[in-house]
Write an enzyme that holds these catalytic residues in place. Structure first.
Site, PDB file in Angstrom:
ATOM      1  N   GLY A   1       0.921  -1.094   0.028  1.00  0.00           N
ATOM      2  CA  GLY A   1      -0.100  -0.075  -0.059  1.00  0.00           C
ATOM      3  C   GLY A   1       0.748   1.271   0.009  1.00  0.00           C
ATOM      4  CG  HIS A   2      -0.848   5.227  -0.937  1.00  0.00           C
ATOM      5  ND1 HIS A   2      -0.799   5.981   0.217  1.00  0.00           N
ATOM      6  CD2 HIS A   2      -2.159   4.699  -1.098  1.00  0.00           C
ATOM      7  CE1 HIS A   2      -1.991   6.050   0.429  1.00  0.00           C
ATOM      8  NE2 HIS A   2      -3.024   5.363  -0.225  1.00  0.00           N
TER       9      HIS A   2
ATOM     10  N   GLY B   1       1.288   6.001   4.313  1.00  0.00           N
ATOM     11  CA  GLY B   1       0.346   6.492   4.914  1.00  0.00           C
ATOM     12  C   GLY B   1      -0.941   5.647   4.849  1.00  0.00           C
ATOM     13  CB  SER B   2      -1.835   2.702   2.710  1.00  0.00           C
ATOM     14  OG  SER B   2      -0.802   1.806   2.777  1.00  0.00           O
ATOM     15  N   GLY B   3      -1.527   2.851   6.242  1.00  0.00           N
ATOM     16  CA  GLY B   3      -1.961   2.078   7.720  1.00  0.00           C
ATOM     17  C   GLY B   3      -1.228   0.834   7.657  1.00  0.00           C
TER      18      GLY B   3
ATOM     19  CD  GLU C   1       7.636   0.310   3.811  1.00  0.00           C
ATOM     20  OE1 GLU C   1       8.499   0.424   3.002  1.00  0.00           O
ATOM     21  OE2 GLU C   1       6.738   0.793   3.818  1.00  0.00           O
TER      22      GLU C   1
ATOM     23  CB  SER D   1       3.966   1.373  10.210  1.00  0.00           C
ATOM     24  OG  SER D   1       4.819   1.103   9.375  1.00  0.00           O
TER      25      SER D   1
HETATM   26  P1  ADP Z   1       2.193   3.165   6.470  1.00  0.00           P
HETATM   27  O1  ADP Z   1       3.040   2.164   6.994  1.00  0.00           O
HETATM   28  O2  ADP Z   1       1.319   2.555   5.377  1.00  0.00           O
HETATM   29  O3  ADP Z   1       3.074   4.101   5.578  1.00  0.00           O
HETATM   30  P2  ADP Z   1       1.189   4.372   8.694  1.00  0.00           P
HETATM   31  O4  ADP Z   1       0.509   3.136   9.262  1.00  0.00           O
HETATM   32  O5  ADP Z   1       2.604   4.628   9.212  1.00  0.00           O
HETATM   33  O6  ADP Z   1       1.488   4.167   7.331  1.00  0.00           O
HETATM   34  O7  ADP Z   1       0.176   5.561   8.961  1.00  0.00           O
HETATM   35  C1  ADP Z   1      -1.258   5.432   8.894  1.00  0.00           C
HETATM   36  C2  ADP Z   1      -1.587   7.088   9.020  1.00  0.00           C
HETATM   37  O8  ADP Z   1      -1.597   7.105  10.407  1.00  0.00           O
HETATM   38  C3  ADP Z   1      -1.064   8.296   8.353  1.00  0.00           C
HETATM   39  O9  ADP Z   1      -2.072   8.964   8.074  1.00  0.00           O
HETATM   40  C4  ADP Z   1      -0.244   8.621   9.382  1.00  0.00           C
HETATM   41  O10 ADP Z   1       0.129  10.034   9.209  1.00  0.00           O
HETATM   42  C5  ADP Z   1      -0.896   8.386  10.704  1.00  0.00           C
HETATM   43  N1  ADP Z   1       0.273   8.096  11.844  1.00  0.00           N
HETATM   44  C6  ADP Z   1       1.114   7.070  11.769  1.00  0.00           C
HETATM   45  N2  ADP Z   1       1.874   7.228  12.901  1.00  0.00           N
HETATM   46  C7  ADP Z   1       1.326   8.474  13.806  1.00  0.00           C
HETATM   47  C8  ADP Z   1       1.861   8.842  14.825  1.00  0.00           C
HETATM   48  N3  ADP Z   1       2.319   8.276  15.540  1.00  0.00           N
HETATM   49  N4  ADP Z   1       1.030   9.888  15.128  1.00  0.00           N
HETATM   50  C9  ADP Z   1      -0.095  10.362  14.417  1.00  0.00           C
HETATM   51  N5  ADP Z   1      -0.453  10.057  13.338  1.00  0.00           N
HETATM   52  C10 ADP Z   1       0.297   8.865  12.863  1.00  0.00           C
HETATM   53 MG    MG Z   2       5.070   2.116   7.502  1.00  0.00          MG
END
Ligand code: ADP
Ligand code: MG
Length: 281
Positions: free
Chosen positions: A42-43, A45-47, A168, A49
């Site tokens: 997923g791109h 910020g897609s959730g 990743e 992690s």
């Molecule tokens: P991915 O790993 O797919 O890039 P993440 O799970 O890190 O995506 O993030 C999903 C969403 O949650 C994004 O909109 C990101 O900005 C938000 N986000 C991630 N971590 C935090 C955090 N510690 N505090 C606030 N928002 C977060």
């Molecule tokens: Mg991530």
């Protein structure tokens, strides 16, 4: 097939402001079977992690249930369950805690109260599993990125986890390092009964998985085998995902009037198809 991990209607939001737009993870249900290799794509910020953190209890969902090894994850069983899960993250330099390779692998064992003799044995075994046992006394800064990530995997394996989550873990590596890490994971899957969840941008890596979960804006976009998922080629491009090299190659060939069939999952398939296409005529 036995379920090892499942997410039932999981949602998570980091901040109230975010809630006005969308949740970080929005009503995800997904089941992983014992011994499977799952890729999560997923791109940014897609959730992805956030899902990984929910899976090992670094954060708890605001609604829904995380079930691991038959138990619903909660504050009481958190540590017992987490010891069954190894995690390896993106940056090879941020996860080294020891002054040498063996110290680094020993660190988590020490923290988990593993007795000294057992610890030595496990350090050697797990470094041998990733073929880094000749580097016991090396200092981390003398290692390549791929070697560092293999040590990180050894650190996770030393705790004898049932599930390995790679977030990743290959994305900062050069092609050589990526290949080293992936072939290590592949071999571990054959030699041990390990369930692997790999979060990745690398679609060649996703092709190695048994199943792929595609995330988009916090939601599950689709799930399926690599063949099923990549059959949706252009849709994936619209989600901001890349396509595997061989698929792009066959698309370009078709655009040039070469009659190759559809979505090739490997170079071998593409090459075989080219032998019988009008490319040769
Ligand atoms: P991915 O790993 O797919 O890039 P993440 O799970 O890190 O995506 O993030 C999903 C969403 O949650 C994004 O909109 C990101 O900005 C938000 N986000 C991630 N971590 C935090 C955090 N510690 N505090 C606030 N928002 C977060
Ligand atoms: Mg991530």
């Amino acid at each position: 097939m036995n379920e090892i991990l499942s997410l039932q209607n999981i949602s998570y939001t980091y901040t109230p402001e975010e809630l006005e737009k969308r949740k970080a993870v929005d009503n995800i249900s997904f089941t992983v079977n014992d011994g499977e290799w799952i890729a999560i794509v997923g791109h940014n910020g897609s959730g992805k992690s956030t899902l990984a953190k929910l899976m090992n209890g670094l954060i708890f969902p605001e609604s829904g249930e995380v079930r691991i090894l038959g138990e619903s994850l909660n504050e009481e069983n958190l540590w017992a369950i987490r010891s069954q899960m190894g995690m390896v993250f993106q940056n090879p330099d941020n996860q080294f805690v020891g002054a040498t390779v063996q110290d680094d692998v020993a660190f988590a064992l020490e923290n988990n109260g593993v007795p000294f003799e057992d610890m030595i044995k496990r350090v050697h075994e797990s470094l041998a599993q990733v073929k880094m046992d000749e580097f016991l006394d090396r200092e981390p800064h003398h290692l390549s990125g791929g070697q560092k990530q293999r040590v990180a995997i050894a650190g996770a394996l030393a705790l004898k986890p049932k599930i390995l989550i790679l977030d990743e873990a290959t994305s900062m590596l050069d092609p050589q390092g990526r290949h080293e890490v992936l072939s290590t994971v592949r071999r571990l899957r054959e030699e041990t009964h390990l369930t692997v969840l790999s979060i990745t941008h690398d679609l060649e890596e996703a092709l190695l998985a048994d199943r792929i979960l595609v995330m988009n804006e916090g939601r599950k976009y689709t799930e399926g085998t690599p063949t099923e998922v990549f059959a949706r080629g252009d849709e994936l491009v619209q989600l901001g995902l890349d396509l595997p090299f061989t698929m792009k190659m066959s698309q370009l060939l078709r655009a040039q009037g070469v009659e190759v069939k559809g979505n090739h999952m490997s170079e071998e398939e593409l090459v075989n198809d080219l032998w019988t296409s009008n490319f040769n005529k």
